[in-house]
Enzyme design. Structure first.
Site, PDB file in Angstrom:
ATOM      1  N   HIS A  69      -7.978   4.498  -2.369  1.00  0.00           N
ATOM      2  CA  HIS A  69      -7.326   5.691  -1.606  1.00  0.00           C
ATOM      3  C   HIS A  69      -6.453   6.197  -2.229  1.00  0.00           C
ATOM      4  O   HIS A  69      -5.545   5.346  -3.060  1.00  0.00           O
ATOM      5  CB  HIS A  69      -7.155   5.062  -0.258  1.00  0.00           C
ATOM      6  CG  HIS A  69      -6.117   4.115   0.027  1.00  0.00           C
ATOM      7  ND1 HIS A  69      -4.413   4.424  -0.054  1.00  0.00           N
ATOM      8  CD2 HIS A  69      -5.993   2.895   0.168  1.00  0.00           C
ATOM      9  CE1 HIS A  69      -3.661   3.500   0.275  1.00  0.00           C
ATOM     10  NE2 HIS A  69      -4.697   2.515   0.164  1.00  0.00           N
ATOM     11  N   ASP A 187       0.602   0.729  -3.407  1.00  0.00           N
ATOM     12  CA  ASP A 187      -0.361   1.012  -2.613  1.00  0.00           C
ATOM     13  C   ASP A 187      -0.502   2.511  -2.380  1.00  0.00           C
ATOM     14  O   ASP A 187       0.335   3.286  -1.694  1.00  0.00           O
ATOM     15  CB  ASP A 187      -0.124   0.506  -1.267  1.00  0.00           C
ATOM     16  CG  ASP A 187      -0.842   0.319  -0.275  1.00  0.00           C
ATOM     17  OD1 ASP A 187      -1.960   0.849  -0.421  1.00  0.00           O
ATOM     18  OD2 ASP A 187      -0.631   0.150   0.888  1.00  0.00           O
ATOM     19  N   GLU A 221      -7.017   6.760   4.069  1.00  0.00           N
ATOM     20  CA  GLU A 221      -7.208   5.434   4.469  1.00  0.00           C
ATOM     21  C   GLU A 221      -5.907   4.826   5.334  1.00  0.00           C
ATOM     22  O   GLU A 221      -5.773   4.026   6.182  1.00  0.00           O
ATOM     23  CB  GLU A 221      -7.169   4.568   3.091  1.00  0.00           C
ATOM     24  CG  GLU A 221      -7.526   3.260   3.112  1.00  0.00           C
ATOM     25  CD  GLU A 221      -6.199   2.127   3.719  1.00  0.00           C
ATOM     26  OE1 GLU A 221      -6.248   1.023   3.765  1.00  0.00           O
ATOM     27  OE2 GLU A 221      -5.049   2.576   3.334  1.00  0.00           O
ATOM     28  N   GLU A 222      -4.761   5.450   4.939  1.00  0.00           N
ATOM     29  CA  GLU A 222      -3.422   4.885   5.560  1.00  0.00           C
ATOM     30  C   GLU A 222      -3.266   5.156   7.051  1.00  0.00           C
ATOM     31  O   GLU A 222      -2.655   4.515   7.788  1.00  0.00           O
ATOM     32  CB  GLU A 222      -2.174   5.347   4.926  1.00  0.00           C
ATOM     33  CG  GLU A 222      -2.064   4.998   3.344  1.00  0.00           C
ATOM     34  CD  GLU A 222      -1.315   3.504   3.393  1.00  0.00           C
ATOM     35  OE1 GLU A 222      -1.535   2.904   4.458  1.00  0.00           O
ATOM     36  OE2 GLU A 222      -1.187   2.941   2.181  1.00  0.00           O
ATOM     37  N   ASP A 241      -7.823  -2.347  -3.168  1.00  0.00           N
ATOM     38  CA  ASP A 241      -6.543  -2.404  -2.245  1.00  0.00           C
ATOM     39  C   ASP A 241      -5.457  -3.421  -2.808  1.00  0.00           C
ATOM     40  O   ASP A 241      -5.974  -4.099  -3.703  1.00  0.00           O
ATOM     41  CB  ASP A 241      -6.655  -2.287  -0.918  1.00  0.00           C
ATOM     42  CG  ASP A 241      -5.603  -1.235  -0.132  1.00  0.00           C
ATOM     43  OD1 ASP A 241      -4.541  -1.203  -0.539  1.00  0.00           O
ATOM     44  OD2 ASP A 241      -6.128  -0.583   0.665  1.00  0.00           O
ATOM     45  N   HIS A 321       4.373  -2.009   1.308  1.00  0.00           N
ATOM     46  CA  HIS A 321       4.910  -0.744   2.261  1.00  0.00           C
ATOM     47  C   HIS A 321       6.469  -0.711   2.234  1.00  0.00           C
ATOM     48  O   HIS A 321       7.088  -0.113   2.912  1.00  0.00           O
ATOM     49  CB  HIS A 321       4.631  -0.913   3.554  1.00  0.00           C
ATOM     50  CG  HIS A 321       3.063  -0.214   3.862  1.00  0.00           C
ATOM     51  ND1 HIS A 321       2.423  -0.112   5.113  1.00  0.00           N
ATOM     52  CD2 HIS A 321       2.083   0.100   2.929  1.00  0.00           C
ATOM     53  CE1 HIS A 321       1.335   0.003   4.744  1.00  0.00           C
ATOM     54  NE2 HIS A 321       1.067   0.363   3.578  1.00  0.00           N
TER      55      HIS A 321
END
Length: 342
Positions: A69, A187, A221-222, A241, A321
């Site tokens: 992604h 990410d 995706e997020e 991922d 994150h």
């Protein structure tokens, strides 16, 4: 197997520098489309803005699809305050604490970028009581301070800033001499670099895969709906991922992580074991792990009703994150596993 690690890292940094929060990914998709096509790889765009690049294999009836992604976390203007500061909301996961002190650009609808910083409303310890240091970081007590002479809502509107404008957060990307990679949005920009490295390997070595391989560069995706379209001949689907590092997790920053289960579902047992067998046969450093607060494009695809065997792998990443970190070895191990799988 000789892979071009520098090519992977250069592309990872290149695409980290193209800001692409969920909902605003057209620029990165267009650049990827050009880069795939420059390698002689055919692409199509979905109606929702994702990109699919395909390398034809000897067998076109049973295809493999690998996703990465391109969308990231981000922020958006929620309100313009009377004092010229901006209230904002997060896009996707993460916490407000991770954003304190971050430098940003606010991008207007017409493409103008205005510099600023994310701060607590009560930032100065010389002005506010010391107990304000313990205030929780929430939407209500965080704001963007613009680096312009603004003292009112009208001043901000005159800059062209409005509710709904995206706020792009500096990534602070660094690759250390010891091989660590530190950045926001590893990410999943690490996966973007890996996909391009895989494609370069097959093209440079003039290798035709046994099965046709689709690389699906998803763009939501997020926020939980990245995989709405998958090539219909897909038999196996692997999401690239990040593997989460820390606490009781089995993953580390030097290996490829192979997910057994996430917060939604176990992954396909047969496909997971196939990947483990490939790693062991080829002396690729790996860990099998279980993720609780996590889902992937593969998970989302299954929830949307697609019918394929599904797995999730990726480099182990610390502080996910937040200000994330991995190591070059994890990037290499993930790339090698996918090349051997293909």
């Amino acid at each position: 197997m000789e892979i071009n690690t520098q090519y992977i890292l250069d592309n990872m940094v290149k695409y980290i520098n193209i800001q692409s929060p969920s909902g605003k990914t057209a620029e990165i998709i267009e650049e990827l489309k050009k880069q795939f096509e420059d390698m002689g790889i055919k692409t199509i765009k979905t109606k929702k803005g994702a990109l699919i690049a395909t390398i034809e294999g000897e067998n076109d009836d049973k295809q493999k699809t690998i996703s990465a992604h391109v969308d990231t976390l981000g922020a958006m203007v929620k309100a313009i305050k009377q004092n010229g500061r901006l209230k904002f909301v997060r896009i996707a996961g993460g916490t407000f604490n991770t954003l304190e002190g971050a430098n940003v650009f606010v991008e207007t609808r017409h493409g103008k970028k205005v510099r600023g910083t994310i701060l607590p409303v009560k930032a100065s310890t010389h002005i506010f009581p010391s107990n304000s240091r313990n205030d929780s970081r929430t939407e209500e007590n965080m704001e963007v301070r613009l680096d312009e002479r603004v003292n009112s809502k009208e001043d901000v509107l005159d800059l062209g800033i409005n509710v709904g404008d995206y706020i792009h957060i500096d990534t602070l990307t660094e690759i250390t001499e010891s091989g660590f990679i530190k950045s926001r949005y590893l990410d999943n920009k690490a996966a973007v670099g890996i996909v391009l490295g895989i494609c370069k390997y097959f093209k440079d070595n003039n290798i035709k895969p046994k099965y046709t391989v689709n690389f699906l560069m998803s763009n939501y995706e997020e926020v939980g709906h990245g995989i709405s379209f998958v090539p219909e001949k897909t038999e196996e689907f692997i999401a690239i991922d990040i593997g989460t590092v820390g606490g009781e997790q089995a993953s580390d920053e030097f290996s490829v992580s192979i997910a057994a289960k996430d917060g939604v579902t176990p992954y396909d047992y047969e496909l997971r074991n196939k990947l483990v067998d490939i790693a062991e046969k080829n002396n690729i450093s790996y860990n099998v792990d279980v993720y609780n607060s996590y889902s992937s494009d593969a998970t989302q695809g299954i929830k949307m009703g697609h019918d394929f065997k599904f797995a999730c792998i990726g480099p182990g990443v610390d502080a996910t994150h937040h200000y994330e970190r991995t190591h070059i070895e994890a990037i290499e191990n993930t790339t090698k596993l996918l090349i051997k799988y293909i």
